[in-house]
Write an enzyme that holds these catalytic residues in place. Structure first.
Site, PDB file in Angstrom:
ATOM      1  N   ARG A  41       0.822  -1.020   0.106  1.00  0.00           N
ATOM      2  CA  ARG A  41      -0.074   0.008  -0.008  1.00  0.00           C
ATOM      3  C   ARG A  41       0.774   1.285  -0.115  1.00  0.00           C
ATOM      4  O   ARG A  41       0.553   2.182  -0.557  1.00  0.00           O
ATOM      5  CB  ARG A  41      -0.720  -0.131   1.171  1.00  0.00           C
ATOM      6  N   LYS A 227     -21.370 -15.929   1.485  1.00  0.00           N
ATOM      7  CA  LYS A 227     -22.763 -15.635   1.866  1.00  0.00           C
ATOM      8  C   LYS A 227     -23.361 -14.906   0.752  1.00  0.00           C
ATOM      9  O   LYS A 227     -22.951 -13.778   0.443  1.00  0.00           O
ATOM     10  CB  LYS A 227     -22.560 -15.088   3.304  1.00  0.00           C
ATOM     11  N   GLY A 403     -13.630  -3.392   0.823  1.00  0.00           N
ATOM     12  CA  GLY A 403     -14.909  -2.905   1.503  1.00  0.00           C
ATOM     13  C   GLY A 403     -15.474  -1.948   0.248  1.00  0.00           C
ATOM     14  O   GLY A 403     -16.616  -1.791  -0.149  1.00  0.00           O
TER      15      GLY A 403
END
Ligand code: ADP
Ligand code: MG
Length: 423
Positions: A41, A227, A403
């Site tokens: 990063r 999921k 995210g």
């Protein structure tokens, strides 16, 4: 959301103080030694930093690191929730937990990579940061302390945002991994400064934004992971724009069960069966091709050394669980991406962390590496899988934000992008 934003190239930074939001939230050794275990990063931020310095800007870099608790009481509460005995929780231990999240190791590494000094301020927008920022000359760079040491950061407190903005004349955001959060340093500061994107965010907007807004067709979306419930937003949004949707991973078994299939001990979300059926109907009504696994590789336990068994989808015996797509499904899915114009992939096809159940994910990665399609990988685990399996440099774009890329693919507005000036 408008993805067409001004970049550092659209603004004159010469002689200006630039507040640059980076994502320096790097993994650190668990022993508190301050050793950075992966500096990817930091290296990813170099092009924007080097451009700004070369253009004669004075760069005030900032980032968050981890999840420090800026108040002792809150820290005690969190530790107690984690099961720690409150009697052992001292002020000194809290201070130590904060000290472990200093950006000092980042300043050292950044300085090595740039070949020039990077002074670290002792605070975020306090006296030391202000003094160092005031003295900073064009071509020099400094780093503020962990933005989350300030309570106001995650609350997007305008006072903190203004104090940070007051040190600079321009705001550049290059922390794609944090743009889905409306924090003081990711969005709040843009209220007070002209705000533009750095090269990292620019690339994410060009590729992911481009694929969503104006894809080269056919657009194939491959959705997997664990999921259904965590991918609802992505499925909903991509159903509106994709030509083909491919379902794999743990979520496939809820689709299978909803059709009356036997899924043994596979991942299953009973509450999402109706939704799964609705998605199948909706896809049919819209003329979107929706592909589900036709066979599956099962394990007799969730472990790397599980015994394996390959069966037709919907025929998983009791005591077994589906942990990867089977060979017929691999063939079906690889064929479906062959002539794609664009492929968006989020979510591994199986438990790729176990070698015995990595074949599906690997085959899809290989198929993507061979297409002429624009290939875009989003999601933290998917990016990790592609890297681990050795296909990273064959993809058009691997998102740097887990995210953030998910929320992007869900079609949500990203506060750290929305706050930037439109091009
Ligand atoms: P991403 O981070 O890319 O969005 P997810 O977090 O949704 O992806 O899912 C990644 C996880 O899904 C991986 O850790 C993988 O082991 C798990 N997974 C994939 N297939 C299955 C399966 N059949 N059963 C259980 N877990 C699975
Ligand atoms: Mg994940």
């Amino acid at each position: 959301m408008n993805y067409n934003k001004k970049t550092v190239k659209d603004i004159d930074v010469k002689g200006k103080k630039v507040l640059l939001r980076c994502d320096f939230n790097v993994p650190m050794a668990k022993d508190g030694s301050g050793v950075i275990t992966d500096d990817k990063r930091i290296r990813a931020a170099l092009p924007t930093i080097q451009y700004l310095l070369a253009e004669g800007a004075a760069v005030i870099a900032c980032s968050h690191m981890g999840k420090p608790q800026p108040s002792f009481d809150k820290w005690v509460q969190k530790q107690t929730e984690k099961g720690k005995d409150p009697a052992t929780l001292t002020e000194a231990k809290w201070q130590k937990s904060l000290a472990e999240l200093t950006l000092a190791p980042v300043a050292v590494r950044l300085s090595e990579l740039l070949g020039q000094e990077v002074a670290l301020a002792a605070d975020v927008a306090g006296p030391d940061a202000q003094a160092k920022a005031a003295a900073l000359q064009p071509g020099q760079i400094m780093l503020l302390e962990n933005t989350r040491f300030e309570k106001g950061e995650t609350k997007n407190d305008p006072k903190l945002a203004k104090a940070m903005a007051d040190m600079a004349e321009i705001y550049v955001s290059d922390a794609f991994g944090a743009v889905h959060r409306a924090h003081a340093s990711t969005a709040g500061v843009a209220e007070y400064l002209p705000a533009v994107s750095g090269f990292l965010i620019q690339k994410e907007l060009d590729f992911i934004g481009g694929a969503l807004a104006n894809p080269k067709r056919p657009l194939v979306a491959i959705l997997g992971g664990s999921k259904v419930s965590s991918k609802i937003g992505v499925i909903n949004n991509l159903l509106e724009i994709a030509d083909t949707i491919i379902i794999g991973g743990g979520m496939a078994y809820t689709f299978s069960a909803a059709k009356g299939g036997k899924i043994g001990n596979s991942l299953f979300e009973a509450d999402w069966q109706d939704y799964a059926n609705e998605m199948v109907e909706k896809a049919a009504a819209k003329g979107v091709k929706l592909l589900l696994p036709i066979d599956t590789v099962c394990g007799d336990k969730f472990a790397p050394d599980a015994n394996t068994l390959t069966v037709e989808a919907g025929n998983i015996p009791d005591g077994w669980e589906g942990l990867d797509i089977g060979p017929k499904t691999i063939e079906l899915y690889c064929n479906a991406v062959k002539d794609a114009g664009t492929v968006i992939w989020n979510g591994p096809m199986g438990v790729f962390e176990f070698a015995a159940f990595a074949a599906g994910t690997e085959a899809v990665a290989e198929a993507l590496s061979k297409t002429d399609a624009i290939t875009i990988i989003g999601g933290g685990d998917s990016a990790a899988a592609v890297q681990q399996l050795g296909y990273a440099d064959k993809m058009t774009h691997i998102s740097t934000g887990g995210g953030a890329s998910l929320e992007f693919m869900e079609g949500k507005e990203l506060p750290g992008v929305a706050c930037l000036l439109d091009a």
